[in-house]
Motif scaffolding. Structure first.
Motif, short mmCIF file in Angstrom:
data_model
loop_
_atom_site.label_atom_id
_atom_site.label_comp_id
_atom_site.label_asym_id
_atom_site.label_seq_id
_atom_site.Cartn_x
_atom_site.Cartn_y
_atom_site.Cartn_z
N ARG A 96 4.27 -49.16 -11.39
CA ARG A 96 3.12 -48.69 -10.61
C ARG A 96 1.94 -49.65 -10.72
O ARG A 96 0.82 -49.30 -10.36
N ARG A 114 3.73 -39.79 -2.73
CA ARG A 114 3.40 -41.21 -2.61
C ARG A 114 3.99 -41.75 -1.30
O ARG A 114 4.30 -42.93 -1.19
N ASN A 139 -0.17 -43.85 -6.52
CA ASN A 139 -0.44 -42.48 -6.94
C ASN A 139 -0.45 -41.54 -5.73
O ASN A 139 -0.11 -41.93 -4.62
N HIS A 140 -0.88 -40.32 -5.96
CA HIS A 140 -0.83 -39.26 -4.95
C HIS A 140 -1.62 -39.66 -3.71
O HIS A 140 -2.80 -40.01 -3.79
#
Length: 756
Positions: free
Chosen positions: A196, A290, A312-313
């Protein structure tokens, strides 16, 4: 049609309740030790007991993760911990460590075992091995295709498949990037999520070196898996357990995803239509996403699989910043926004996220604004005109989802028999479909009615008042003498006590499990191996080793076919037939046939019992895990000799660029072509590397099956450890050449031979 299981995550007691009340058939959770989510809340012993009893009352099974590699000094405490889980009546444990599995199968012969996806069981041989070892289930890698699932379902093993949630870019159990770059091991539940983070792709060819500009920076960050629209295909393929990822997610997420998949599964089993509407998809996006992908199961690649924009979200887009002043930011909404909602603003400089406390329309505070409205927010953050505004939490959605498990109830079907005969005690028997049974009798005997006898209708009415319990009586059989009576409060008491007894009985599902002693088999003595074992990737590397007199040289099959020399090193993902000759294996399925082999480092040997497991299956030598320190390796050797009364051929890895990740995703294809087809050939025309924000350069190797291998920035060099390793009886040392030219190989081998 065979019944299937919906398996939901439970990172907390509230998430467990959310899963159960929204229709989960089973939940998986972790204790305070040995689980692959060390940073989840997890359950202590008291919470675990409460969780198991609560779930069991509703007929929901509980699986506990013990799916990490177990260090030498942890073996006994881990076995005791699993014994405690058995006492707490958990339904199954998920394991990664094969040495631990061998011991657990002996000590707790009735305990159901599941092979975690961390065990990297990805082929027919691996599944057959698990079946032979007494496992009841295999959790397949997220990289498994629908075609492979169909084939594996024929092998007679329950298959658990991830259908929703986060994807790892690397095969689980085969990722060392977090461990070897940040000292947080994914195989110990401590993954730092290097995938990430930001990377760029560097290309070097005859024209020089250049950095390729992709659309965005998060080149290794996958979208979230979402197969809701494919449930029928997965059921038909033979999936038994439909697994939702998310032990780190909030309870409301668990509630929504469980409810969605419950409806989809039930509709397909009932041959009724089920549609993933735009509105339903948006609800799923709001709670967490995502971006969604159908994943490797359905052959998604490149931009269909990955989200390089953000790791991320992402929520849903609700508008853009159209202007701002010193005090206010103006946003033109494309969707509804309310006080209490969470938003994130995507800026080139830096994202900012917060909860809406004050929302203005035409200068007035409002609670809610609809699509098409120009709203204002207090300017407490950096703003850019044109910045995208995302809604990352919806307060109304969260409240509705909380109601789904706090206010709504799930009931268990039960049946009752009520007997009321003159001069005898009234008797209420209740039973459920799982075979549990409870009886309660009246305190006083049944009397003849002086005035109005108690009617059957009134008895049924009172017995059906079971909403204060977990049960719903779906059938009541009465045997009642005429002209008899019993106080209503007595019938109510009998109902409450009988149903309470029944509920308590449902808490314990495995009363007769055994605990046995462990008998370790004596291992055979084995002939010593060559002192230096080499792995090569090119012809010139092979020549350097051969000229240095190295006797054991391993290589992949395609190079072996060209040279007709040396030995074959089996790939870490093996879908073809295994050769009958002596090979080096890199995954557990290679040990199934019990042919002679060596274990490579990716077999994750980090305690002496896992070494013993492979020796018993025909290994002539085993490499230590790359995560094991020299001190740990020395302890493993000593413990093995003490426990098994024999010396083993242990191989210590001293040189080579460690493989940090193994992935079905190819960053080269994704950035250069974004093609939905493999075998693009780009990796054969240039050298590629990923470069992180600190400038560390991670070379890429791509194999004949288009899998991407990410190598460490610098070669591992433990040649200085050889003297100490030899003192405890380690006599063989592994050297792996990947990107080295012949001169570099010669220099390494000279130093190595000088120490050996």
């Amino acid at each position: 049609m065979k019944k299937v299981e919906l398996l939901a995550p439970a990172g907390s007691l509230e998430a467990l309740q959310a899963a159960v009340m929204n229709g989960a058939d089973a939940v998986y959770l972790g204790g305070k030790h040995y689980g692959a989510r060390a940073f989840a809340n997890n359950f202590d012993e008291a919470e675990m007991k409460q969780a198991v009893e609560y779930a069991h009352q509703y007929g929901v099974r509980v699986f506990v993760t013990v799916n990490t590699l177990i260090y030498e000094e942890e073996i006994h405490s881990c076995l005791d911990y699993i014994g405690k889980l058995q006492e707490l009546d958990v339904d199954a444990v998920l394991l990664q460590d094969l040495g631990l599995a061998m011991l657990v199968r002996q000590r707790y012969p009735n305990l159901e075992l599941h092979a975690s996806t961390q065990m990297h069981i990805h082929n027919r041989e691996g599944i057959a091995l698990m079946k032979e070892l007494g496992f009841q289930r295999v959790v397949l890698p997220r990289e498994t295709s629908i075609e492979d699932i169909r084939e594996y379902a024929k092998l007679g093993m329950d298959l658990e498949v991830f259908v929703q949630g986060a994807l790892c870019v690397s095969y689980s159990g085969q990722c060392l990037m977090s461990s070897l770059t940040l000292s947080r091991s994914g195989n110990r539940g401590e993954c730092a999520q290097n995938c990430r983070m930001q990377y760029s792709l560097e290309k070097t060819d005859m024209y020089g070196t250049q950095v390729l500009k992709g659309k965005h920076k998060y080149l290794l960050s996958p979208k979230d898996l979402n197969t809701l629209s494919h449930i029928g295909e997965l059921i038909d393929a033979g999936v038994y357990s439909f697994k939702i990822e998310g032990r780190m997610k909030r309870p409301e997420y668990v509630a929504l995803m469980t409810a969605c998949y419950r409806k989809a599964i039930d509709a397909y089993m009932a041959k009724e239509p089920f549609e993933v509407s735009a509105a339903l998809r948006e609800e799923m996006q709001k709670i967490f996403n995502r971006g969604f992908t159908a994943g490797h199961i359905f052959h998604e690649m490149g931009s269909h699989l990955m989200n390089p924009l953000r790791p991320n979200h992402m929520g849903i887009e609700i508008g853009k910043i159209v202007s701002f002043t010193k005090d206010k930011v103006q946003i033109l909404l494309t969707k509804q926004l309310s006080q209490g909602d969470g938003i994130r603003i995507l800026n080139e400089k830096e994202d900012c996220g917060f909860t809406i406390n004050r929302l203005y329309v035409n200068g007035y505070l409002v609670k809610q604004a609809e699509a098409g409205t120009l709203v204002e927010l207090d300017k407490t953050f950096y703003a850019q005109k044109g910045s995208q505004v995302l809604k990352t939490s919806d307060c109304k959605q969260l409240l509705d989802l909380q109601d789904s498990y706090k206010k709504n109830k799930r009931y268990v079907a039960a049946y009752a028999e009520f007997t009321m005969q003159l001069g005898a005690h009234a008797r209420l028997s209740v039973m459920d479909t799982d075979g549990f049974y409870a009886v309660c009798e009246s305190i006083d005997k049944v009397e003849r009615a002086i005035k109005t006898p108690l009617s059957k209708e009134r008895i049924v009415q009172q017995l059906q008042k079971s909403k204060d319990s977990i049960f719903q009586l779906e059938g009541i059989e009465l045997t009642v003498d005429e002209q008899t009576t019993l106080p209503i409060k007595e019938i109510n008491r009998m109902r409450r006590e009988a149903l309470e007894q029944l509920a308590n009985q449902r808490k314990l599902r495995h009363p007769h499990r055994l605990t046995k002693s462990i008998a370790l088999p004596k291992q055979k003595e084995m002939s010593p191996l060559a002192p230096i074992i080499a792995v090569v990737h090119t012809k010139e590397q092979y020549e350097a080793c051969q000229e240095a007199g190295i006797a054991m040289i391993f290589m992949y099959e395609e190079l072996h076919d060209k040279l007709q020399q040396g030995y074959v090193r089996i790939p870490r993902v093996m879908k073809q037939a295994y050769p009958d000759e002596f090979v080096m294996i890199q995954e557990n399925g290679g040990s199934y046939a019990k042919r002679p082999f060596l274990c490579d480092t990716s077999c994750n040997i980090i305690n002496h019992h896992s070494a013993a497991f492979f020796f018993q299956r025909g290994a002539r030598g085993v490499c230590f895990s790359l995560e094991a320190s020299l001190a740990q390796c020395c302890e493993i050797v000593k413990a093995y000799e003490a426990s098994y009364q024999a010396k083993g051929n242990f191989i210590y890895p001293v040189y080579g660029r460690e493989e940090l990740m193994l992935s079905e995703y190819c960053a080269i294809n994704a950035i250069e072509k974004d093609s939905d087809k493999k075998q693009c050939g780009l990796c054969r025309k240039a050298e590629y590397a990923l470069v992180d924000i600190k400038g560390q350069r991670y070379p890429l190797l791509c194999d004949k099956d288009c899998r991407m291998h990410i190598l460490n920035a610098q070669p591992r060099n433990r040649i200085a450890d050889i003297k100490q390793a030899k003192q405890v009886g380690i006599t063989s040392f592994l050297c792996v050449f990947t990107k080295e030219n012949k001169t570099q190989c010669v220099n390494v081998l000279q130093k190595l031979q000088g120490e050996v």
